[in-house]
Design a protein around this motif. Structure first.
Motif, PDB file in Angstrom:
ATOM      1  N   LYS A   1       1.583   6.337   8.185  1.00 12.88           N
ATOM      2  CA  LYS A   1       1.494   6.575   9.634  1.00 12.88           C
ATOM      3  C   LYS A   1       2.870   7.008  10.150  1.00 12.88           C
TER       4      LYS A   1
ATOM      5  N   PHE B   1      -3.403  -4.782  -3.596  1.00  8.81           N
ATOM      6  CA  PHE B   1      -3.082  -3.370  -3.807  1.00  8.81           C
ATOM      7  C   PHE B   1      -1.596  -3.190  -4.091  1.00  8.81           C
TER       8      PHE B   1
ATOM      9  N   ALA C   1       4.861  19.161  -0.421  1.00  5.53           N
ATOM     10  CA  ALA C   1       4.576  18.542   0.882  1.00  5.53           C
ATOM     11  C   ALA C   1       4.397  19.591   1.976  1.00  5.53           C
TER      12      ALA C   1
ATOM     13  N   PHE D   1       9.054   8.292  -5.189  1.00  2.00           N
ATOM     14  CA  PHE D   1      10.039   7.200  -5.254  1.00  2.00           C
ATOM     15  C   PHE D   1      10.290   6.857  -6.732  1.00  2.00           C
TER      16      PHE D   1
ATOM     17  N   PRO E   1       3.961  11.453  -6.253  1.00  2.00           N
ATOM     18  CA  PRO E   1       4.902  10.323  -6.258  1.00  2.00           C
ATOM     19  C   PRO E   1       6.328  10.836  -6.090  1.00  2.00           C
TER      20      PRO E   1
ATOM     21  N   PHE F   1       8.263  17.131  -4.684  1.00  2.00           N
ATOM     22  CA  PHE F   1       7.638  16.480  -3.526  1.00  2.00           C
ATOM     23  C   PHE F   1       7.791  17.346  -2.277  1.00  2.00           C
TER      24      PHE F   1
ATOM     25  N   ALA G   1       0.842  -1.214   0.000  1.00  4.11           N
ATOM     26  CA  ALA G   1       0.000   0.000   0.000  1.00  4.11           C
ATOM     27  C   ALA G   1       0.866   1.248   0.000  1.00  4.11           C
ATOM     28  N   GLY G   2       2.151   1.120  -0.345  1.00  6.71           N
ATOM     29  CA  GLY G   2       2.999   2.291  -0.530  1.00  6.71           C
ATOM     30  C   GLY G   2       3.707   2.724   0.734  1.00  6.71           C
ATOM     31  N   ALA G   3       4.204   3.966   0.706  1.00  2.00           N
ATOM     32  CA  ALA G   3       4.955   4.490   1.858  1.00  2.00           C
ATOM     33  C   ALA G   3       4.111   4.373   3.114  1.00  2.00           C
TER      34      ALA G   3
ATOM     35  N   ARG H   1      -3.835  11.672  -1.618  1.00  2.01           N
ATOM     36  CA  ARG H   1      -3.432  11.844  -0.215  1.00  2.01           C
ATOM     37  C   ARG H   1      -2.796  13.212   0.007  1.00  2.01           C
TER      38      ARG H   1
HETATM   39  C1  LIG Z   1       6.976  19.243   5.527  1.00  2.00           C
HETATM   40  C2  LIG Z   1       6.620  17.877   5.165  1.00  2.00           C
HETATM   41  C3  LIG Z   1       7.741  17.155   4.527  1.00  2.00           C
HETATM   42  C4  LIG Z   1       7.278  15.784   4.239  1.00  2.00           C
HETATM   43  C5  LIG Z   1       8.385  14.975   3.700  1.00  2.00           C
HETATM   44  C6  LIG Z   1       7.933  13.571   3.678  1.00  2.00           C
HETATM   45  C7  LIG Z   1       8.953  12.702   3.062  1.00  2.00           C
HETATM   46  C8  LIG Z   1       8.513  11.276   3.217  1.00  2.00           C
HETATM   47  C9  LIG Z   1       8.877  10.488   2.085  1.00  2.00           C
HETATM   48  C10 LIG Z   1       7.651   9.723   1.565  1.00  2.00           C
HETATM   49  C11 LIG Z   1       7.736   9.596   0.115  1.00  2.00           C
HETATM   50  C12 LIG Z   1       6.513   8.879  -0.409  1.00  2.00           C
HETATM   51  C13 LIG Z   1       6.622   8.698  -1.848  1.00  2.00           C
HETATM   52  C14 LIG Z   1       5.652   7.728  -2.413  1.00  2.00           C
HETATM   53  O1  LIG Z   1       5.659   7.933  -3.800  1.00  2.00           O
HETATM   54  C15 LIG Z   1       4.316   8.032  -1.832  1.00  2.00           C
HETATM   55  C16 LIG Z   1       3.448   6.952  -1.309  1.00  2.00           C
HETATM   56  O2  LIG Z   1       3.627   5.781  -1.419  1.00  2.00           O
HETATM   57  S1  LIG Z   1       2.130   7.607  -0.535  1.00  2.00           S
HETATM   58  C17 LIG Z   1       1.169   6.211  -0.067  1.00  2.00           C
HETATM   59  C18 LIG Z   1       0.220   5.870  -1.129  1.00  2.00           C
HETATM   60  N1  LIG Z   1      -0.684   4.867  -0.640  1.00  2.00           N
HETATM   61  C19 LIG Z   1      -1.937   5.128  -0.259  1.00  2.00           C
HETATM   62  O3  LIG Z   1      -2.418   6.228  -0.294  1.00  2.00           O
HETATM   63  C20 LIG Z   1      -2.725   3.935   0.214  1.00  2.00           C
HETATM   64  C21 LIG Z   1      -3.383   4.223   1.498  1.00  2.00           C
HETATM   65  N2  LIG Z   1      -4.207   3.113   1.908  1.00  2.00           N
HETATM   66  C22 LIG Z   1      -5.454   2.921   1.445  1.00  2.00           C
HETATM   67  O4  LIG Z   1      -5.952   3.645   0.622  1.00  2.00           O
HETATM   68  C23 LIG Z   1      -6.207   1.739   1.979  1.00  2.00           C
HETATM   69  O5  LIG Z   1      -5.657   1.373   3.199  1.00  2.00           O
HETATM   70  C24 LIG Z   1      -6.166   0.502   1.017  1.00  2.00           C
HETATM   71  C25 LIG Z   1      -4.749   0.132   0.630  1.00  2.00           C
HETATM   72  C26 LIG Z   1      -6.986   0.823  -0.243  1.00  2.00           C
HETATM   73  C27 LIG Z   1      -6.785  -0.736   1.733  1.00  2.00           C
HETATM   74  O6  LIG Z   1      -8.063  -0.439   2.197  1.00  2.00           O
HETATM   75  P1  LIG Z   1      -8.814  -1.465   3.197  1.00  2.00           P
HETATM   76  O7  LIG Z   1      -8.749  -2.840   2.630  1.00  2.00           O
HETATM   77  O8  LIG Z   1     -10.110  -0.869   3.509  1.00  2.00           O
HETATM   78  O9  LIG Z   1      -7.872  -1.520   4.488  1.00  2.00           O
HETATM   79  P2  LIG Z   1      -7.600  -0.371   5.555  1.00  2.00           P
HETATM   80  O10 LIG Z   1      -7.642   0.993   4.959  1.00  2.00           O
HETATM   81  O11 LIG Z   1      -8.442  -0.643   6.751  1.00  2.00           O
HETATM   82  O12 LIG Z   1      -6.055  -0.662   5.878  1.00  2.00           O
HETATM   83  C28 LIG Z   1      -5.683  -1.775   6.669  1.00  2.00           C
HETATM   84  C29 LIG Z   1      -4.633  -1.290   7.660  1.00  2.00           C
HETATM   85  O13 LIG Z   1      -3.449  -0.891   6.928  1.00  2.00           O
HETATM   86  C30 LIG Z   1      -3.149   0.470   7.237  1.00  2.00           C
HETATM   87  N3  LIG Z   1      -2.580   1.125   6.032  1.00  2.00           N
HETATM   88  C31 LIG Z   1      -3.025   1.033   4.782  1.00  2.00           C
HETATM   89  N4  LIG Z   1      -2.252   1.750   3.954  1.00  2.00           N
HETATM   90  C32 LIG Z   1      -1.318   2.326   4.700  1.00  2.00           C
HETATM   91  C33 LIG Z   1      -0.231   3.195   4.422  1.00  2.00           C
HETATM   92  N5  LIG Z   1       0.109   3.586   3.179  1.00  2.00           N
HETATM   93  N6  LIG Z   1       0.543   3.585   5.446  1.00  2.00           N
HETATM   94  C34 LIG Z   1       0.285   3.178   6.726  1.00  2.00           C
HETATM   95  N7  LIG Z   1      -0.733   2.344   7.055  1.00  2.00           N
HETATM   96  C35 LIG Z   1      -1.520   1.925   6.053  1.00  2.00           C
HETATM   97  C36 LIG Z   1      -4.480   1.073   7.648  1.00  2.00           C
HETATM   98  O14 LIG Z   1      -4.290   2.212   8.410  1.00  2.00           O
HETATM   99  C37 LIG Z   1      -5.096  -0.069   8.434  1.00  2.00           C
HETATM  100  O15 LIG Z   1      -4.472  -0.094   9.694  1.00  2.00           O
HETATM  101  P3  LIG Z   1      -5.268  -0.473  11.033  1.00  2.00           P
HETATM  102  O16 LIG Z   1      -6.445   0.408  11.080  1.00  2.00           O
HETATM  103  O17 LIG Z   1      -5.602  -1.935  10.881  1.00  2.00           O
HETATM  104  O18 LIG Z   1      -4.273  -0.215  12.113  1.00  2.00           O
END
Ligand SMILES: CCCCCCCCCCCCC[C@H](O)CC(=O)SCCNC(=O)CCNC(=O)[C@H](O)C(C)(C)COP(=O)(O)OP(=O)(O)OC[C@H]1O[C@@H](n2cnc3c(N)ncnc32)[C@H](O)[C@@H]1OP(=O)(O)O
Length: 698
Positions: free
Chosen positions: A484, A526, A689, A562, A560, A685, A479-481, A556
């Protein structure tokens, strides 16, 4: 359901013929089947993995086109559950069957024995029941019912087709009414609904307990009853009750419930009707879920109820009204369930599998009983208090042989693998002679540890001159980065860690792309954000057709980072249309709903689609890959386009407009190499951000 099964077969790229009744219209005898075809793209959830798959379906009618059957290896009858009508159809089609063609019925209520009564002996050896679950594209379970007459070669052939081509998990059931899943599932639905109505209990609280404490799907019991339709439930249960033996407990719990009959009379039959136990209304223009009041059939808005118990044990011990209700229905349910062994099947793991895959329970009923303290002992005690006879399975203590490790078997049995490298978030395994990298965080989310081990894994693969397979051991690729973690770093102002994550992520992606060994990703579930970026940097993808992949960061409030933006530019290779499409993918956070869509929308050239998610790694490991020709990072020419002219920017939000401007700046460079875009991506980014309107929390 016939057209949805045809769509499933088309999704697997197999040719399929859909025959329906001939219309009375002399000018168009195929108008009925044409209507069915027209409706396929409208089905929700969608039956087709991509509109282009319709081309795999040939149509005809059951009067003029029976000769089309001569082209088929398998004929699935999916018509009304009336034996006379089925016989008539079999008589029509049998003369057209090839000598080794298999005939199957998709009946959910009629026994194979009865279906075969008037069938020639030559057909009996290749006549089976294939019971698909609705919607057939999404439900993994298939109940297969055969008998002594069916020859093993036929069983093997149909098993291969259903598992390999259609991706189903087969559970073999004895030829008993309702087979496994519906016999158990419908019993529980009727038991809960009828007992609760009689006791005037609240469906909302009952459903909440089922979902929160017993981990049932969000629909709960009343919601599922609405989804199936009260009219359909009546047909199924009546048919079951009519065919079950006199003393079957289903007959006893299927008691007269006038409220249910009145609801049917008022068309309160669930989602297809004007309401059901629940309905969705627009109150003050706000979509509101309401629940029925059984006294006068009025509806009241639902306030999210709080379940004050932390576990099912707490509820059962509470002595509250709902505690007593659950105690009584669970005892009845488990006594019924265990009374079905061995009549329905003697394999309790198959029962659990059927309920998980056919009714989407997180755990099957036997595994669930493990969550109840001393489950079987508790059941015995409660049954004794109520003076209920114990089924043989319980009375003889057969349950003591249950091996709980057999309930949920993971895709790859780790015990067969040697762990070569490991940290808290990932591991590198030697599975047979293949090097496998697998992530072990929740939803396979990406953090520093994942990337660190991924880099080490590529080093190791290169040292061993072996390809590297990226394989999820659970249901999702990634599900990516870890958002949390990112949110935590932001909250604690830990910018060193944020920067490190970004740097490691980009570094790992480039390492995948430029290593001299092949990187093969096995994509299921996913693959979002960073998960999708891993796919984009792999050399080959073996993808489950039901993959949900995409660069969803913009949804979100992120972009992107990475290497996703870089890949979208790089993959366009100077082609204007492709570049626009790729930019739209990023801007609209295009989360594709199938592997077909992913391959087309994201311009993936090295991929293979598999229908069975259990077999993705097996298939990947059987492929042979040529020695990788390491790409050279050449400059690409950027087509000189104006994004504000090419795209309808009126539909975009602030972040999308800011991003568009940044992407336009890249285009203005005219020529760019990969490393330069990557640096730009990082800059974009970090700049975007800073936008405070971010919701990284779940
Ligand atoms: C000043 C500020 C500077 C900031 C600098 C920051 C730099 C950091 C560098 C980061 C770079 C990132 C680059 C990358 O290109 C970006 C990403 O990858 S962003 C992430 C993209 N992914 C998403 O948006 C997916 C998010 N998740 C969802 O949409 C859904 O969870 C799902 C995958 C569609 C699944 O849905 P469901 O089946 O309904 O399940 P749940 O939602 O209930 O999820 C189950 C459980 O997993 C936890 N979870 C899911 N995805 C993530 C996640 N990406 N990160 C952390 N946790 C995740 C979710 O919270 C649930 O947890 P629980 O409730 O059971 O504890």
């Amino acid at each position: 359901m016939g057209s949805a099964i045809a769509a499933l077969i088309a999704n697997s790229s197999c040719q399929v013929v859909l025959l329906d009744i001939a219309s009375n219209n002399p000018n168009d005898r195929n108008s009925v089947v044409k209507k069915a075809i027209e409706n396929i793209p409208k089905q929700r959830p969608p039956s087709l993995s991509h509109p282009s798959k319709l081309a795999f379906i040939k149509i005809g009618n059951l009067k003029d086109d029976l000769q089309l059957i001569t082209e088929c290896d398998l004929i699935i009858e999916v018509i009304i559950e009336q034996i006379d009508i089925k016989y008539k159809l079999y008589n029509k089609i049998i003369p057209y069957l090839q000598n080794d063609a298999i005939l199957a019925s998709n009946t959910s209520t009629l026994p194979l024995k009865q279906l075969k009564e008037n069938i020639p002996d030559s057909i009996k050896s290749r006549f089976v029941i294939t019971h698909f679950f609705n919607p057939p594209r999404y439900m993994e379970l298939l109940e297969l019912i055969t008998d002594q007459a069916v020859v093993p070669m036929v069983v093997d052939k149909i098993t291969n087709f259903l598992t390999i081509n259609l991706g189903k998990t087969i559970v073999k059931s004895n030829d008993t009414p309702g087979f496994i899943a519906n016999r158990i599932g419908c019993y529980l639905l009727e038991l809960v609904v009828r007992t609760a109505i009689k006791a005037n209990l609240n469906p909302v609280i009952i459903d909440k307990i089922f979902t929160d404490l017993l981990k049932f799907p969000n629909t709960g019991i009343f919601g599922l009853y609405d989804l199936i339709g009260h009219d359909v439930m009546k047909l199924i249960s009546t048919s079951l009750v009519n065919s079950l033996p006199m003393n079957d407990q289903y007959k006893k719990i299927y008691i007269l419930t006038p409220i249910l009959d009145k609801m049917i009379a008022k068309n309160l039959i669930g989602r297809k009707g004007v309401g059901g136990f629940y309905r969705i209304s627009a109150i003050n223009k706000v979509k509101t879920k309401e629940v029925i009041n059984f006294q006068d059939f009025s509806y009241t808005a639902i306030e999210d109820p709080k379940v004050e118990y932390n576990s099912i044990n707490e509820l059962l011990d509470s002595g509250s009204i709902y505690g007593q209700f659950f105690k009584s229905i669970l005892v009845e349910f488990y006594l019924y369930l265990t009374s079905l062994i061995p009549e329905v099947t003697d394999n309790i793991y198959d029962i659990d599998k059927a309920m998980r895959l056919g009714y989407s329970w997180k755990q099957g009923p036997f595994e669930l009983l493990y969550n109840i303290k001393d489950g079987f002992e508790w059941l015995k005690k409660e049954a004794t208090i109520k003076n209920l006879p114990l089924p043989k399975y319980v009375a003889n203590n057969n349950y003591k042989t249950i091996d709980s490790s057999k309930f949920q078997v993971s895709r790859i049995n780790l015990r067969e693998s040697e762990v070569l490298l490991k940290n808290n978030s990932a591991q590198v395994l030697l599975y047979q002679d293949r090097l496998v990298f697998s992530i072990s965080t929740k939803m396979n989310c990406l953090n520093e540890e994942v990337f660190t081990l991924l880099l080490e894994a590529v080093d190791l693969a290169e040292q061993r001159e072996q390809d590297l397979y990226i394989v999820p051991l659970t249901d999702n690729f990634s599900a990516g980065a870890d958002l949390k973690l990112v949110a935590h770093y932001i909250k604690t102002n830990d910018f060193t860690k944020l920067d490190r994550l970004l740097e490691l992520g980009q570094q790992a992606m480039m390492r995948l792309k430029y290593s001299h060994i092949n990187i093969i990703s096995c994509a299921v579930g996913f693959a979002l954000g960073g998960g999708c970026e891993i796919l984009l940097h792999s050399d080959f993808i073996v993808a489950h057709q039901e993959l949900n992949a995409g660069l969803v960061e913009v949804s979100r409030g992120l972009v992107p980072a990475f290497g996703g933006i870089k890949e979208m530019f790089y993959r366009a290779q100077g082609n204007k249309d492709r570049l626009i499409k790729n930019i739209i993918n990023i801007l609209t956070a295009n989360k594709t709903s199938s592997a077909d869509y992913f391959i087309l929308d994201y311009g993936i050239s090295s991929a293979q689609i598999n229908m069975n998610k259990q077999m993705i790694f097996l298939e990947a490991s059987q492929l042979t890959f040529p020695k990788k020709v390491v790409k050279v990072d050449k400059k690409i020419t950027l087509p000189q386009i104006s994004l504000s002219e090419e795209l309808d920017i009126s539909q975009y939000n602030e972040l999308q407009i800011l991003l568009l401007a940044q992407l336009q700046d890249i285009i203005a460079l005219q020529e760019i190499d990969e490393q330069e875009i990557l640096e730009r991506e990082r800059k974009i980014f970090l700049e975007l951000a800073q936008n405070p309107k971010k919701d990284l929390a779940f």
